[in-house]
Design a protein around this motif. Sequence first.
Motif, short mmCIF file in Angstrom:
data_model
loop_
_atom_site.label_atom_id
_atom_site.label_comp_id
_atom_site.label_asym_id
_atom_site.label_seq_id
_atom_site.Cartn_x
_atom_site.Cartn_y
_atom_site.Cartn_z
N ALA A 115 -2.81 5.62 0.80
CA ALA A 115 -2.59 5.14 1.53
C ALA A 115 -3.25 5.57 2.76
N ILE A 118 -6.08 3.75 3.96
CA ILE A 118 -5.71 2.83 4.54
C ILE A 118 -5.31 2.79 6.31
N ILE A 289 4.60 -9.47 3.32
CA ILE A 289 3.94 -8.41 3.77
C ILE A 289 2.29 -9.17 4.83
N CYS A 305 -1.05 -4.22 7.54
CA CYS A 305 -1.02 -4.55 6.34
C CYS A 305 -2.04 -5.13 5.63
N THR A 308 -2.55 -2.54 2.83
CA THR A 308 -2.19 -2.43 2.03
C THR A 308 -2.01 -3.56 0.80
N THR A 346 4.10 6.49 -3.20
CA THR A 346 3.07 6.55 -1.88
C THR A 346 3.20 4.81 -1.68
N ASN A 347 3.38 4.25 -2.12
CA ASN A 347 3.86 2.24 -2.37
C ASN A 347 5.15 2.43 -0.67
N LEU A 350 4.13 3.37 2.11
CA LEU A 350 3.53 2.02 3.13
C LEU A 350 4.54 0.94 3.53
#
Length: 362
Positions: A115, A118, A289, A305, A308, A346-347, A350
């Motif tokens: 993350a 990103i 997304i 986006c 991710t 973590t997911n 985002l």
Amino acid sequence: MQNDSFMNFFKHQDWYLNGAVLFLAVASLAMLFSINETFFWRQISWWAAALIILIFFSKIDWRPAINYKWITFSFYALTILLLVITLLIAPTIRNAKSWIVIGPMQFQASEIAKAALIIVLAYFLAKRHIGIAHWQVLLSTFIYFLMPVILVLAQPDLGTALILFSIWGGFLLVSGVRWRHLLIGFLILILVAAAGWQFFLRDYQKTRITALFNPEADPLGVNYSVIQSKIAIGSAGFWGKGFNQGTQVQLGFLPEAHGDFILAAFIEEWGLIGGIAVIGAFILILFRIIKVGLVSEDNFTKLLCLGTVIMFLTQFILNVGSNLGFLPVVGVSFPFFSYGGSNLLTNMVLVGIIQSAAARQK
């Protein structure tokens, strides 16, 4: 008035995205309950924390934050620090120093690194979108990628290193980079891969990779997991063997049925139709997304986006590929589906930021 505002906010979120995530949550918990009730109750706790994170991050308007460089880079620096601490104090678990142990809990800083990369690349490239293909900009992005990937390879964690590379490479491919820069990047990749093979990867990791080209060799050793996964999937049929009836799962033949091989375990009990439903829900997450990114008015959200989607898709390909025997087993989880907390939280961070953008789009 506050309740009306709260409900109106959630009304404008992308509920196709939320619905797909919740479907994977239910499917995952059902499978974990079948495998081991201890895993089920632990994952319930992780999902409770994940939903709180989703609500928290989706309620905050993150657009002003991208104007403050110190916020983004403090998060990135904290992640690098956690990776260093991991190498210093983490115990060796499953041949790797990847988990910081706090009481009964285990936490992977390498998950946060995904993350962090990103976010820092999205911030950096959003500010420099005009000169995005200049070599000075590309070199800066490489340095942001190089610091976490070296620390992750030192654990060693090949799966996370591949995901970090995919994130960085994905950003480059959409940046309008020149062909000669791509060639240089490819040569750098070869050098990094050679160095990783020589100095970072352990013998068991090298064996997993080479075993991919000889799938029938050592059926009780390096290829055992993949062979059992293929048996579980191949014997499932269209409707599966039924809840709590999977022989490979219930008799303990399928290793890591709650983690790396949860898709094979799920298909054995819920059949091809169940596998299609899970994969379909995941694909829906990716498309929603992408939709948020396409209609966004600011470059940071578009790039966030993009990153991710690249991260989720890479994890999906590595996980499903290893379940089917197409790719080596590198310890990558199925997003929102495999057992574990670090990856899930973590997911959800985002997804929460993306939902915040979706709720505020005109």
